[in-house]
Design a protein around this motif. Sequence first.
Motif, PDB file in Angstrom:
ATOM      1  N   HIS A 548       0.918  -1.482  -0.021  1.00 57.54           N
ATOM      2  CA  HIS A 548      -0.337  -0.007  -0.343  1.00 57.54           C
ATOM      3  C   HIS A 548       0.841   1.650  -0.374  1.00 57.54           C
ATOM      4  CE1 HIS A 548      -3.192   2.574   0.856  1.00 57.54           C
ATOM      5  NE2 HIS A 548      -2.890   3.349   1.790  1.00 57.54           N
ATOM      6  N   ALA A 549       2.408   1.269   0.697  1.00 55.42           N
ATOM      7  CA  ALA A 549       2.938   2.364   0.698  1.00 55.42           C
ATOM      8  C   ALA A 549       3.318   2.166  -0.812  1.00 55.42           C
ATOM      9  CB  ALA A 549       4.556   2.387   1.954  1.00 55.42           C
ATOM     10  N   GLN A 550       3.971   1.553  -0.729  1.00 54.12           N
ATOM     11  CA  GLN A 550       4.164   1.457  -2.696  1.00 54.12           C
ATOM     12  C   GLN A 550       3.249   2.689  -3.750  1.00 54.12           C
ATOM     13  OE1 GLN A 550       6.310  -1.877  -3.485  1.00 54.12           O
ATOM     14  NE2 GLN A 550       7.962  -1.020  -3.750  1.00 54.12           N
ATOM     15  N   ARG A 551       1.706   1.710  -4.112  1.00 54.25           N
ATOM     16  CA  ARG A 551       1.087   2.624  -4.211  1.00 54.25           C
ATOM     17  C   ARG A 551       1.102   4.114  -3.972  1.00 54.25           C
ATOM     18  NH1 ARG A 551      -0.895  -3.022  -3.479  1.00 54.25           N
ATOM     19  NH2 ARG A 551      -2.688  -1.513  -1.848  1.00 54.25           N
ATOM     20  N   VAL A 552       0.769   4.247  -2.615  1.00 53.87           N
ATOM     21  CA  VAL A 552       0.900   5.666  -2.438  1.00 53.87           C
ATOM     22  C   VAL A 552       1.954   6.691  -2.700  1.00 53.87           C
ATOM     23  CG1 VAL A 552       0.447   7.723  -0.340  1.00 53.87           C
ATOM     24  CG2 VAL A 552      -0.426   5.509  -0.049  1.00 53.87           C
ATOM     25  N   ALA A 553       2.805   6.320  -3.008  1.00 49.89           N
ATOM     26  CA  ALA A 553       3.879   6.632  -3.344  1.00 49.89           C
ATOM     27  C   ALA A 553       3.940   7.035  -5.012  1.00 49.89           C
ATOM     28  CB  ALA A 553       4.908   6.200  -3.200  1.00 49.89           C
ATOM     29  N   GLU A 554       3.079   5.972  -5.629  1.00 48.10           N
ATOM     30  CA  GLU A 554       3.145   5.777  -6.718  1.00 48.10           C
ATOM     31  C   GLU A 554       2.100   6.849  -7.257  1.00 48.10           C
ATOM     32  OE1 GLU A 554       5.083   1.195  -7.940  1.00 48.10           O
ATOM     33  OE2 GLU A 554       2.790   2.364  -7.719  1.00 48.10           O
ATOM     34  N   GLY A 555       1.444   7.138  -6.323  1.00 48.94           N
ATOM     35  CA  GLY A 555       0.686   7.813  -6.867  1.00 48.94           C
ATOM     36  C   GLY A 555       0.792   9.694  -6.619  1.00 48.94           C
ATOM     37  N   VAL A 556       1.581   9.780  -5.251  1.00 49.98           N
ATOM     38  CA  VAL A 556       2.341  11.308  -5.534  1.00 49.98           C
ATOM     39  C   VAL A 556       2.579  11.467  -6.244  1.00 49.98           C
ATOM     40  CG1 VAL A 556       3.868  12.137  -4.027  1.00 49.98           C
ATOM     41  CG2 VAL A 556       1.953  10.780  -2.376  1.00 49.98           C
ATOM     42  N   ASN A 557       3.481  10.537  -7.206  1.00 48.01           N
ATOM     43  CA  ASN A 557       4.617  10.569  -7.677  1.00 48.01           C
ATOM     44  C   ASN A 557       3.741  11.226  -9.472  1.00 48.01           C
ATOM     45  OD1 ASN A 557       7.128  11.513  -6.587  1.00 48.01           O
ATOM     46  ND2 ASN A 557       7.256   8.769  -6.291  1.00 48.01           N
ATOM     47  N   LEU A 558       2.355  10.395  -9.768  1.00 46.94           N
ATOM     48  CA  LEU A 558       2.379  10.293 -10.595  1.00 46.94           C
ATOM     49  C   LEU A 558       1.593  11.805 -10.517  1.00 46.94           C
ATOM     50  CD1 LEU A 558       0.418   9.772 -13.099  1.00 46.94           C
ATOM     51  CD2 LEU A 558      -1.616   8.255 -11.947  1.00 46.94           C
ATOM     52  N   GLU A 559       0.653  12.202  -9.505  1.00 41.41           N
ATOM     53  CA  GLU A 559       0.000  13.665  -9.663  1.00 41.41           C
ATOM     54  C   GLU A 559       1.332  14.835  -9.382  1.00 41.41           C
ATOM     55  OE1 GLU A 559      -2.990  16.231  -9.016  1.00 41.41           O
ATOM     56  OE2 GLU A 559      -2.807  13.787  -9.350  1.00 41.41           O
TER      57      GLU A 559
END
Length: 739
Positions: A548-559
């Motif tokens: 989940h932490a990786q998905r959050v990090a990937e979402g932050v970078n995408l944004e």
Amino acid sequence: MKQFVRRFLERPGSVDLTPFERTVAASRAHSERLGSLDELPEPQADDPAALCALLRETADRTLGLRPYDVQLVGTLALLAGHVAEMATGEGKTLSGAMAAAGYALQGRRVHVISVNDYLARRDAEWMAPLYEALGVSVGWIGQGSTPDERRAAYACDVTYGSVSEIGFDVLRDRLRTDAADLIVPEPEVALVDEADSVLVDEARVPLVLAGAADPGGAVPETAALVRRLVKGYHYEIDDQARNVHLTSKGIDTVEEALGVELYDDPRTLAEVSLALHAHALLTRDVDYIVRDGRVHLVNPSRGRVALLQRWPDGLQAAVEAKEALPPSETGEILDSITVQGLITRYPVRCGMTGTAVAVGDQLREFYDLKVAVVPPNRPLVRADAPDRLFEHAMERDRALVEEIAEVHATGRPVLVGTPDVAESERLALTLAGRGLECVVLNAKNDAEEASIIARAGERGAITVSTQMAGRGTDIRLGEGVDALGGLYVIGSGRHAASRLDDQLRGRAGRQGDPGGSVFFVSGEDDLIAHYVADEYRGGVPPARLVAHAQRVAEGVNLEIHRNTWRYTRLLERQREEVLERRGKVLRGRAASEALASAAPGRWAELVERLGSPGGGAEEVLDEAARQIVLFHLDRCWAEHLAHLAEVREGIHLRVLGRANPLDEFHKEAVAAYRRMLDEVGSRSVAAFESAEITADGLDLDGAGLTRPTATWTYLVQENPFGTEMERIAGRLSARARGR
């Protein structure tokens, strides 16, 4: 059925390979015929099956590499304008070269764009015999290439170059004042190697052309003051380590030391803020290294020195003051371009990488590219173990060292991936204390990477490395290593992006080799602390929380990527219009026509004084008009960029008035652009009216049209601490707490 569903839903990696596989199958009959010929026939670009056979036979004869069917499938996917996902060791370099040759044989100019100069030169020279046999010319450019060498390389059918060097050449061409000096041809085909690294990781880092150098402006005394402040007492850092703010005690301490009311002195406030950011949020040997008396940024996605990259001038100077180094040159930004703006100039785009599906949505959203997943030539037999999870980093590190020692005792080679330079060096020291010799590959010795990586598969080798993306060298197993289980890859913590973990894993198990991988993770790792701190309750973190932490990090970078493009998309359109106008001025009589129309009296006076049009007056006036308009167009564009940078930095304050910051930015950008165009016209006319123009031409210095005596290029990391809104919110909350 799974692949059919993915195609129906248009999910990443859903490109149908069936047409490509049929073409490769049809090429076998051609291959049998070509194999018996002493001389190969001329290429037939309009017959894909015949072309595949010719490419296979030519590669075999010139390089000693006979492409597998899957390599030809990858080539056809590239020729169809897709991103080909091919696992590490599957021969992407040859597939890319065959595709580049295929495009060139269609009469298209191809730029093969890589992540660094080393790979550009290596691949161009390695693949040169293949191109030569096909009648395709090839060249390469690097940081040290002269203008003549660059011009010669761009004149070739296929040109290899790093994304930054090609981008810098585009920027430099935008300031040429003579069409004969242009270097970069019109863009046609971009074939991007390590496509996810170039198109996603680098997309947030603009390329900059600057001029009019001045010394940096950070004050060493401020750095010294901030160094005395204590975390938790004078300042606090947010949970994601993206923002730092002074406490009320910190504000009092700074104001007493400097003798100012901090929030009534914007310049001092900015200086202190930058110094505090440099001190608290940027860590030596993690975010940057100091080498040869200079600060070098470390690329977070590849663990290597980010060549020519720097932070915005104020922060760069603050870090230099923190390290007691002399300030580097700073100056006015003359023009800039994002990687996304650079790549989307090309009408045809394609790419290849080992990890594309994970960023497939971004590739489609930002570049209109689909992902074709090419299967490996041999089945993958690597054994990937579940993560080993620990509560504390110290426990994880002890277990990690024990694992390395245990595996090394068998003779099996070990490759350990670490998140940063500092951790790679700490681990190396710990291993040395256990009597275990290792080779370290990080940003401090990345020039030796090819030889280090090439030996990582030898019996008994221990290699400690930062991120493996874009290393460009296969790890071949030494004698007897197969029987030991192949290369064993260990990850010291998870990366913020899952594909970076996959790139590390992918170093083992190439071409059907045996291999294994495992990751050691603790609840104190930055991934957990930065992205799921509110959800982590202590103890051993569950695997689902790490994912989940990786998905959050990937979402932050995408944004961040998406937000960067939202703000630059309009600017890119304005830039296109300016370049179109500039091209007409540079190559034609647009400047003369505009000035003759706006100042007919002055034009007639100069024609009469300089002589009849047939006597050379027209050429002199055309050149003078061209130089005047080009100068003011470039000058006004630089001022426009500076103005919009200031607008963007403060635009989020308008949220407080319930306005949409992006809409507000667009309104200001459109109005400013119109003002800029009017200003170009009025300044050009004023300069034309007053300039001294003789038969010898225009006196540029006398007319005040002097350009910067020196220009230089760099990449600027605009967003090291999150969004503008996060930083502004932090400053506002700090002020509220302080008062």
